[in-house]
Design an enzyme around this catalytic site. Structure first.
Site, PDB file in Angstrom:
ATOM      1  N   HIS A 136      10.149 -25.808  -3.559  1.00  0.00           N
ATOM      2  CA  HIS A 136       9.787 -26.965  -2.741  1.00  0.00           C
ATOM      3  C   HIS A 136       8.268 -27.034  -2.578  1.00  0.00           C
ATOM      4  O   HIS A 136       7.554 -26.093  -2.913  1.00  0.00           O
ATOM      5  CB  HIS A 136      10.427 -26.878  -1.353  1.00  0.00           C
ATOM      6  CG  HIS A 136      11.882 -27.226  -1.336  1.00  0.00           C
ATOM      7  ND1 HIS A 136      12.858 -26.309  -1.633  1.00  0.00           N
ATOM      8  CD2 HIS A 136      12.527 -28.385  -1.063  1.00  0.00           C
ATOM      9  CE1 HIS A 136      14.041 -26.890  -1.545  1.00  0.00           C
ATOM     10  NE2 HIS A 136      13.873 -28.150  -1.193  1.00  0.00           N
ATOM     11  N   LYS A 140       6.757 -27.152   3.147  1.00  0.00           N
ATOM     12  CA  LYS A 140       8.090 -26.906   3.694  1.00  0.00           C
ATOM     13  C   LYS A 140       8.081 -25.594   4.468  1.00  0.00           C
ATOM     14  O   LYS A 140       7.660 -24.561   3.952  1.00  0.00           O
ATOM     15  CB  LYS A 140       9.139 -26.868   2.583  1.00  0.00           C
ATOM     16  CG  LYS A 140      10.575 -26.734   3.105  1.00  0.00           C
ATOM     17  CD  LYS A 140      11.595 -26.916   2.001  1.00  0.00           C
ATOM     18  CE  LYS A 140      13.015 -26.731   2.503  1.00  0.00           C
ATOM     19  NZ  LYS A 140      13.392 -27.715   3.545  1.00  0.00           N
TER      20      LYS A 140
END
Length: 229
Positions: A136, A140
């Site tokens: 990600h 995040k």
């Protein structure tokens, strides 16, 4: 007679997912974002004249959201991940009274991946060892991702395992979300991969869940329930 649009309270409107949901809802005549809240805002007053609340905020907001939803008897869609065990219990208790869709990922493709993972774990057997890699964007906060944890739980439940499934979490650049589960066996290897290229897939799924959950009986539903998988 024309059906009235679903009236949505969006919690976490200032975040990445919140902004995506707001933009997508503008072009959907079946959805109307009638109220927006962010962390620290009073949630209960914003639930007046709403049909459903969508939460993409922070795990610490869930107690206030559930308390307000119980007061207004409002359906809830929860897309926030990283809840503690205690916070998950709050959601489960609220779902005894309210219809709640709680999903680590609202993408249609990811939920098909969940289904395929369960079938693979059933069919391949214990000779094939599972491993998960998720990537990600570097902003995040939770790692592993909620989606990776769900993949691991699917394998554990399917095979009745107590041991943990290895998960490798990578945070780099602006990656929206990549998930691969690998089953490695004697002389062969099966890989199932989903790659998200934009956040609209999650927003579209959350709005679909919001329309679906209204008037459902109390219970804790998944996105697979929404899709009929």
């Amino acid at each position: 007679m024309k059906k009235s649009p679903v009236r949505v309270l969006l919690v976490g409107a200032a975040g990445r997912m919140g902004k995506t949901i707001v933009n997508l809802a503008k072009s959907d005549p079946n959805i109307q974002i009638v109220a927006q809240c962010n962390l620290g805002d009073a949630i209960e007053p914003a639930m007046t004249n709403c049909d459903v609340a969508i939460d993409f905020s922070h795990p610490n907001a869930i107690e206030g959201i559930c308390c307000a939803a119980l007061q207004h008897q409002l359906a809830v869609v929860i897309g926030t991940t990283g809840h503690s065990a205690e916070q998950q219990q709050i959601i489960q208790r609220a779902a005894e009274v309210l219809p709640i869709v709680f999903a680590s990922n609202f993408s249609v493709g990811v939920n098909v991946l969940f289904w395929l993972t369960r079938k693979a774990a059933e069919l391949l057997g214990s000779d094939f060892n599972p491993e998960i890699i998720e990537t990600h964007h570097k902003m995040k906060k939770d790692a592993p991702s909620g989606t990776a944890k769900t993949l691991a739980e699917i394998v554990k439940r399917t095979r009745n395992l107590d041991s943990q499934i290895p998960i490798q979490s990578i945070r780099e650049g602006g990656v929206v979300g990549n998930h691969t589960i690998t089953f490695t066996g004697p002389g062969e290897r099966l890989e199932l991969t989903h790659r998200a290229t934009n956040r609209e897939i999650f927003a579209r799924g959350a709005l679909r869940a919001a329309c679906w959950v209204i008037d459902k009986p109390p219970g804790l539903y998944s996105m697979q329930d929404v899709l009929g998988l």
